[in-house]
Design a protein around this motif. Structure first.
Motif, PDB file in Angstrom:
ATOM      1  N   PRO A 161       2.408  16.946  14.810  1.00 61.58           N
ATOM      2  CA  PRO A 161       3.677  17.638  15.040  1.00 61.58           C
ATOM      3  C   PRO A 161       4.196  17.510  16.465  1.00 61.58           C
ATOM      4  O   PRO A 161       5.395  17.604  16.685  1.00 61.58           O
ATOM      5  N   SER A 162       3.305  17.281  17.427  1.00 67.55           N
ATOM      6  CA  SER A 162       3.792  17.130  18.795  1.00 67.55           C
ATOM      7  C   SER A 162       4.519  15.800  18.981  1.00 67.55           C
ATOM      8  O   SER A 162       5.415  15.689  19.811  1.00 67.55           O
ATOM      9  N   ASP A 163       4.155  14.783  18.204  1.00 68.80           N
ATOM     10  CA  ASP A 163       4.824  13.488  18.285  1.00 68.80           C
ATOM     11  C   ASP A 163       6.018  13.406  17.340  1.00 68.80           C
ATOM     12  O   ASP A 163       7.004  12.734  17.636  1.00 68.80           O
ATOM     13  N   TYR A 164       5.904  14.068  16.189  1.00 67.63           N
ATOM     14  CA  TYR A 164       6.956  14.015  15.176  1.00 67.63           C
ATOM     15  C   TYR A 164       7.478  15.429  14.929  1.00 67.63           C
ATOM     16  O   TYR A 164       6.987  16.140  14.064  1.00 67.63           O
ATOM     17  N   GLY A 165       8.468  15.822  15.706  1.00 68.95           N
ATOM     18  CA  GLY A 165       9.015  17.172  15.603  1.00 68.95           C
ATOM     19  C   GLY A 165       9.736  17.445  14.300  1.00 68.95           C
ATOM     20  O   GLY A 165       9.925  18.597  13.905  1.00 68.95           O
ATOM     21  N   LYS A 166      10.150  16.392  13.587  1.00 64.71           N
ATOM     22  CA  LYS A 166      10.874  16.579  12.331  1.00 64.71           C
ATOM     23  C   LYS A 166       9.976  17.115  11.217  1.00 64.71           C
ATOM     24  O   LYS A 166      10.468  17.485  10.154  1.00 64.71           O
ATOM     25  N   VAL A 167       8.674  17.141  11.453  1.00 61.40           N
ATOM     26  CA  VAL A 167       7.753  17.688  10.453  1.00 61.40           C
ATOM     27  C   VAL A 167       8.106  19.144  10.153  1.00 61.40           C
ATOM     28  O   VAL A 167       8.053  19.589   9.013  1.00 61.40           O
ATOM     29  N   TRP A 168       8.517  19.870  11.175  1.00 63.30           N
ATOM     30  CA  TRP A 168       8.803  21.295  11.008  1.00 63.30           C
ATOM     31  C   TRP A 168      10.163  21.529  10.368  1.00 63.30           C
ATOM     32  O   TRP A 168      10.493  22.655  10.024  1.00 63.30           O
ATOM     33  N   VAL A 172       0.850  -1.173   0.000  1.00 65.13           N
ATOM     34  CA  VAL A 172       0.000   0.000   0.000  1.00 65.13           C
ATOM     35  C   VAL A 172       0.893   1.233   0.000  1.00 65.13           C
ATOM     36  O   VAL A 172       1.741   1.394   0.882  1.00 65.13           O
ATOM     37  N   ASP A 173       0.725   2.074  -0.999  1.00 63.25           N
ATOM     38  CA  ASP A 173       1.427   3.349  -1.067  1.00 63.25           C
ATOM     39  C   ASP A 173       0.468   4.409  -0.542  1.00 63.25           C
ATOM     40  O   ASP A 173      -0.570   4.659  -1.146  1.00 63.25           O
ATOM     41  N   CYS A 174       0.800   4.999   0.593  1.00 61.52           N
ATOM     42  CA  CYS A 174      -0.160   5.919   1.214  1.00 61.52           C
ATOM     43  C   CYS A 174       0.573   7.092   1.855  1.00 61.52           C
ATOM     44  O   CYS A 174       1.789   7.089   1.991  1.00 61.52           O
ATOM     45  N   PHE A 175      -0.207   8.057   2.244  1.00 60.15           N
ATOM     46  CA  PHE A 175       0.283   9.218   2.961  1.00 60.15           C
ATOM     47  C   PHE A 175      -0.419   9.268   4.306  1.00 60.15           C
ATOM     48  O   PHE A 175      -1.584   8.900   4.422  1.00 60.15           O
ATOM     49  N   SER A 176       0.275   9.735   5.298  1.00 60.15           N
ATOM     50  CA  SER A 176      -0.298   9.803   6.627  1.00 60.15           C
ATOM     51  C   SER A 176      -0.130  11.215   7.177  1.00 60.15           C
ATOM     52  O   SER A 176       0.884  11.875   6.923  1.00 60.15           O
ATOM     53  N   THR A 177      -1.114  11.656   7.910  1.00 54.51           N
ATOM     54  CA  THR A 177      -1.029  12.943   8.579  1.00 54.51           C
ATOM     55  C   THR A 177      -0.282  12.738   9.892  1.00 54.51           C
ATOM     56  O   THR A 177      -0.654  11.881  10.687  1.00 54.51           O
ATOM     57  N   LEU A 178       0.769  13.499  10.074  1.00 56.18           N
ATOM     58  CA  LEU A 178       1.587  13.345  11.268  1.00 56.18           C
ATOM     59  C   LEU A 178       1.225  14.399  12.302  1.00 56.18           C
ATOM     60  O   LEU A 178       0.960  15.554  11.963  1.00 56.18           O
TER      61      LEU A 178
END
Length: 138
Positions: free
Chosen positions: A63-70, A55-61
């Motif tokens: 930001p409080s759990d995944y700081g690398k988003v910023w 499955v090729d998909c996208f997930s909404t992260l």
């Protein structure tokens, strides 16, 4: 082959492609966003023990759990250009005002540069990250 034979051949090929599209269905996949569940509406008898389902998909992260988003370079460029545009828009109101030391900020130039940067970023986004539009069938 004359013009009418080529047209007849092209129409027949299109008709056969439409029949193939209608009769060989793709695997149906559903995703429920509220329950965060992926449903595969397929005939499980056709799946063997050692087969893979990829499955090729996208997930909404979060930001409080995944700081690398910023720390995404594309996001940084986009937000910088957006803030530059807002700053230029604010400075347009004060055109001709001199700062201490004789410096004069040109709000119109800052705003125009930011608009140009945003146009480049939007082009890059649509050419690099966006999926191509599907062809219309029918």
């Amino acid at each position: 082959m004359g013009a009418s034979e080529v047209l007849s051949y092209a129409m027949t090929k299109t008709y056969l492609a439409d029949l193939d599209f209608l009769l060989t269905t793709q695997k149906q996949i559903r995703f429920n966003k509220r329950q965060e569940r992926l449903y595969l509406d397929i005939d499980w008898n056709t799946i063997n023990k050692d087969d893979y389902v990829i499955v090729d998909c996208f997930s909404t992260l979060d930001p409080s759990d995944y700081g690398k988003v910023w720390n995404d370079s594309f996001l940084k460029k986009y937000l910088t250009a957006t803030m530059k545009r807002q700053w230029g828009q604010n400075l347009i109101k004060f055109a001709g005002v001199k700062l201490p030391g004789g410096i004069e900020l040109n709000g119109r130039q800052i705003y125009d540069d930011a608009e140009k940067d945003l146009e480049i970023i939007r082009d890059q986004m649509s050419n690099t990250y966006e999926l191509p539009p599907l062809d219309m069938i029918g």
